[in-house]
Write an enzyme that holds these catalytic residues in place. Structure first.
Site, PDB file in Angstrom:
ATOM      1  N   CYS A 165      13.906  10.341   6.483  1.00 47.47           N
ATOM      2  CA  CYS A 165      13.813   9.944   7.903  1.00 47.47           C
ATOM      3  C   CYS A 165      15.158  10.112   8.591  1.00 47.47           C
ATOM      4  O   CYS A 165      15.230  10.474   9.754  1.00 47.47           O
ATOM      5  CB  CYS A 165      13.319   8.518   8.014  1.00 47.47           C
ATOM      6  N   GLU A 202      10.638  16.197  14.624  1.00 45.92           N
ATOM      7  CA  GLU A 202      11.006  16.041  13.226  1.00 45.92           C
ATOM      8  C   GLU A 202      10.273  17.083  12.388  1.00 45.92           C
ATOM      9  O   GLU A 202       9.047  17.143  12.407  1.00 45.92           O
ATOM     10  CB  GLU A 202      10.603  14.626  12.796  1.00 45.92           C
ATOM     11  N   GLU A 211       9.593   1.391  10.873  1.00 44.64           N
ATOM     12  CA  GLU A 211      10.680   2.320  10.500  1.00 44.64           C
ATOM     13  C   GLU A 211      10.070   3.710  10.559  1.00 44.64           C
ATOM     14  O   GLU A 211       9.308   4.101   9.680  1.00 44.64           O
ATOM     15  CB  GLU A 211      11.177   2.035   9.082  1.00 44.64           C
ATOM     16  N   LYS A 268       0.875  -1.179   0.000  1.00 48.44           N
ATOM     17  CA  LYS A 268       0.000   0.000   0.000  1.00 48.44           C
ATOM     18  C   LYS A 268       0.908   1.223   0.000  1.00 48.44           C
ATOM     19  O   LYS A 268       1.406   1.640   1.042  1.00 48.44           O
ATOM     20  CB  LYS A 268      -0.888  -0.018   1.250  1.00 48.44           C
TER      21      LYS A 268
HETATM   22  P1  NAD Z   1       2.429   8.691   7.483  1.00 48.50           P
HETATM   23  O1  NAD Z   1       2.672   7.903   8.703  1.00 48.50           O
HETATM   24  O2  NAD Z   1       1.376   9.708   7.475  1.00 48.50           O
HETATM   25  O3  NAD Z   1       2.102   7.724   6.247  1.00 48.50           O
HETATM   26  C1  NAD Z   1       2.906   6.611   5.941  1.00 48.50           C
HETATM   27  C2  NAD Z   1       2.048   5.568   5.272  1.00 48.50           C
HETATM   28  O4  NAD Z   1       1.072   5.114   6.206  1.00 48.50           O
HETATM   29  C3  NAD Z   1       1.259   6.041   4.042  1.00 48.50           C
HETATM   30  O5  NAD Z   1       1.242   5.009   3.076  1.00 48.50           O
HETATM   31  C4  NAD Z   1      -0.128   6.256   4.606  1.00 48.50           C
HETATM   32  O6  NAD Z   1      -1.141   6.119   3.627  1.00 48.50           O
HETATM   33  C5  NAD Z   1      -0.204   5.125   5.609  1.00 48.50           C
HETATM   34  N1  NAD Z   1      -1.197   5.299   6.665  1.00 48.50           N
HETATM   35  C6  NAD Z   1      -1.684   6.460   7.184  1.00 48.50           C
HETATM   36  N2  NAD Z   1      -2.619   6.204   8.127  1.00 48.50           N
HETATM   37  C7  NAD Z   1      -2.706   4.842   8.228  1.00 48.50           C
HETATM   38  C8  NAD Z   1      -3.482   3.970   9.037  1.00 48.50           C
HETATM   39  N3  NAD Z   1      -4.341   4.413   9.935  1.00 48.50           N
HETATM   40  N4  NAD Z   1      -3.297   2.644   8.881  1.00 48.50           N
HETATM   41  C9  NAD Z   1      -2.419   2.164   7.994  1.00 48.50           C
HETATM   42  N5  NAD Z   1      -1.669   2.942   7.186  1.00 48.50           N
HETATM   43  C10 NAD Z   1      -1.807   4.275   7.304  1.00 48.50           C
HETATM   44  O7  NAD Z   1       3.838   9.288   7.151  1.00 48.50           O
HETATM   45  P2  NAD Z   1       4.212  10.221   5.945  1.00 48.50           P
HETATM   46  O8  NAD Z   1       3.807  11.601   6.241  1.00 48.50           O
HETATM   47  O9  NAD Z   1       3.708   9.628   4.698  1.00 48.50           O
HETATM   48  O10 NAD Z   1       5.829  10.064   5.970  1.00 48.50           O
HETATM   49  C11 NAD Z   1       6.612  10.840   6.770  1.00 48.50           C
HETATM   50  C12 NAD Z   1       7.120  10.066   7.980  1.00 48.50           C
HETATM   51  O11 NAD Z   1       7.709   8.834   7.607  1.00 48.50           O
HETATM   52  C13 NAD Z   1       8.191  10.825   8.716  1.00 48.50           C
HETATM   53  O12 NAD Z   1       7.967  10.772  10.102  1.00 48.50           O
HETATM   54  C14 NAD Z   1       9.464  10.052   8.374  1.00 48.50           C
HETATM   55  O13 NAD Z   1      10.505  10.185   9.267  1.00 48.50           O
HETATM   56  C15 NAD Z   1       8.963   8.680   8.264  1.00 48.50           C
HETATM   57  N6  NAD Z   1       9.867   7.848   7.461  1.00 48.50           N
HETATM   58  C16 NAD Z   1      10.658   6.927   8.110  1.00 48.50           C
HETATM   59  C17 NAD Z   1      11.558   6.155   7.398  1.00 48.50           C
HETATM   60  C18 NAD Z   1      12.438   5.144   8.094  1.00 48.50           C
HETATM   61  O14 NAD Z   1      12.938   4.263   7.456  1.00 48.50           O
HETATM   62  N7  NAD Z   1      12.652   5.218   9.401  1.00 48.50           N
HETATM   63  C19 NAD Z   1      11.645   6.310   6.025  1.00 48.50           C
HETATM   64  C20 NAD Z   1      10.844   7.253   5.402  1.00 48.50           C
HETATM   65  C21 NAD Z   1       9.936   8.008   6.138  1.00 48.50           C
END
Ligand code: NAD
Length: 477
Positions: free
Chosen positions: A280, A379, A246, A171
């Site tokens: 991240c 962040e 992650e 997804k």
């Molecule tokens: P987000 O958590 O809003 O979304 C991430 C994913 O989760 C998307 O695909 C979203 O559709 C899905 N999602 C949202 N609500 C959900 C739910 N209730 N159930 C299941 N899935 C759901 O994050 P974002 O804004 O897309 O990304 C930014 C964040 O991701 C930052 O905090 C960043 O640090 C982190 N990130 C971490 C890594 C790592 O490897 N540690 C890598 C990239 C990004």
């Protein structure tokens, strides 16, 4: 409209509804996506299950590796197409998008080679017994991917899961799906059996939530924000589904006065500007030994003032942020910086050619940030770095470990003993000494502690997370 890719076919969303795809460089919609729901997820999970019990599950590890290698080759062959899609969809300068396209192919190449090198052990036990362990796939794994590095994060998570023998339902984030739909199509062309790799697009609270709660999912790999990581963990707990998280970071660059500044400065700039800071592992805190603080800040200030921001196609130092709300988030932090009187020591420029409707933020260096300030603790996920001085090693360590996160850190010093002393005391998943690997390191295990998550992806280590260990004890005497 781009449909789901399930069982090697394009499948229309059950609801018939769509999500617009916005180009962050100009804020305009240029495509639309299927808005997946629980019914679409259910179809994908059942299709993946059938593949796991069927054609994919019957493959030997070597055969799986060969298929992964064929897909890697297809990705190399289509690298420019993948890069153009990723660049437009995510607003990445083309150099970055090309690096991401090369990285996803490299992940599949790496895991193709690893597929038949993953094995269990024999364990010395009581006389008359032979005990062995098997590494078995979970079964059907769910992968929730964010928008910042869709190709790379797909590569490290799905590449390892497939190599270990799982089938996958992916997804992607609603803001960036196009490259992963193309990859799924390439997998079918490479000869992947139907259902081994499925991509369902949609919103997190709909398709994502349905995936996490589906009883047919055996493991969830989630990459995203700490807040949603908690939501996902709680939802998965209903079925006792294991989760790898992650999450984010507030990673420190620790610079001592004896460091090689020429080597350090461009790396520090890149680690916060790469992908407009939406990484991240962005190096978002700069801790500098007090005796060198003024010099380092002055030199960085000059470097920041030369940075140029513009549309992905112009391939400048920095592209736009992903969407309007992300831009508002970043400007919100900078409003607080001004309100609290923190000095902005350097700032890049958005070029005149950048469309007014795009989501641009000039890279910003803020100095003298108190360690407890929100800018030093949370962040931003934008091109903003918080600089602060430290007095000695113990102080540097307290500051470095003094946030809720623990993903990556770097130490810039020529003193070998100090490098190791600090590296061992830093609470995080990766430490770089005199370098910084934001976004790179296919072969290097990666992941966090504390609010940065748990479990490891990348490298050989990821394969262990995508398997279940079974112990078999045989009594023969
Ligand atoms: P987000 O958590 O809003 O979304 C991430 C994913 O989760 C998307 O695909 C979203 O559709 C899905 N999602 C949202 N609500 C959900 C739910 N209730 N159930 C299941 N899935 C759901 O994050 P974002 O804004 O897309 O990304 C930014 C964040 O991701 C930052 O905090 C960043 O640090 C982190 N990130 C971490 C890594 C790592 O490897 N540690 C890598 C990239 C990004």
């Amino acid at each position: 409209m781009k449909q789901h890719f399930i069982g090697n076919q394009w499948v229309a969303p059950e609801s018939g509804e769509t999500i617009p795809v916005i180009d962050p460089s100009d804020g305009q919609a240029f495509e639309s996506l299927a808005r997946g729901n629980a019914s679409d997820i259910d179809l994908a999970v059942r299709t993946a299950r059938a593949a796991h019990e069927g054609a994919w599950g019957r493959l030997s590890a070597t055969e799986r590796g060969r298929l992964l290698q064929k897909l890697a080759q297809k990705m190399f062959d289509h690298a420019e197409e993948l890069a153009q899609l990723e660049g437009r969809d995510c607003g990445k300068p083309l150099r970055q998008a090309r690096a991401d396209a090369a990285a996803v192919a490299r992940y599949f190449e790496f895991y193709a080679g690893a597929a038949d090198k993953l094995h269990g052990e024999t364990i010395p036990y009581q006389n008359g017994y032979t005990v062995l362990t098997l590494r078995e796939p979970h079964g059907v794994t769910g992968h929730i991917v964010p928008w910042n590095y869709p190709l790379q994060i797909f590569g490290r998570s799905v590449g390892a899961a497939l190599a270990a023998g799982n089938t996958c339902v992916v997804k992607p984030a609603e803001d960036a799906c196009l490259s992963l739909l193309l990859v799924a199509e390439l997998a079918a062309q490479a000869g992947f059996p139907e259902g081994a790799l499925n991509v369902v697009t949609g919103y997190g609270h709909e398709a994502g939530d349905a995936l996490v709660r589906h009883p047919g999912i055996d493991h969830i790999s989630f990459t995203g924000s700490p807040a949603i990581g908690k939501v996902v963990t709680c939802a998965a707990a209903a079925n006792h589904t294991p989760v790898t998280l992650e999450l984010g970071g507030k990673s420190p660059q620790i610079v001592f006065a004896d460091a090689d500044f020429e080597a350090m400065l461009p790396v520090v700039v890149n680690a916060i500007v790469q992908n407009a800071g939406q990484t991240c592992s962005a190096g978002s805190r700069l801790l500098v030994e007090r005796s060198a603080y003024e010099e380092v800040v002055a030199r960085l200030s000059v470097a920041f003032s030369k940075l140029r921001v513009g549309p992905a196609s112009m391939d400048l130092d920095c592209g736009p942020l992903i969407r309007q709300t992300q831009l508002q988030r970043v400007t919100g932090f900078l409003d607080e910086v001004r309100r609290d009187g923190l000095p902005i020591a350097g700032q890049g420029q958005v070029v005149a050619e950048a469309p007014r409707t795009g989501f641009y933020q000039a890279p910003t260096l803020v100095r003298d940030v108190p360690p407890g300030h929100r800018l030093a603790q949370e962040e931003v996920f934008g091109p903003v770095i918080a600089a602060m001085p430290f007095d000695d090693e113990a102080h540097a360590l307290r500051l470095a470990n003094g946030t809720a996160f623990g993903l990556v850190a770097s130490i810039w010093s020529r003193d070998g003993a100090r490098q190791m002393r600090l590296a061992r005391k830093l609470r995080c998943g990766q430490v770089f000494i005199n370098n910084y690997g934001a976004g790179g390191g296919i072969e290097l295990p990666f992941g966090g502690v504390k609010a940065s998550g748990h479990g490891r992806e990348k490298g050989f280590e990821a394969l262990y997370g995508f398997t279940v260990l079974k112990t078999i004890s045989i009594k023969h005497d």
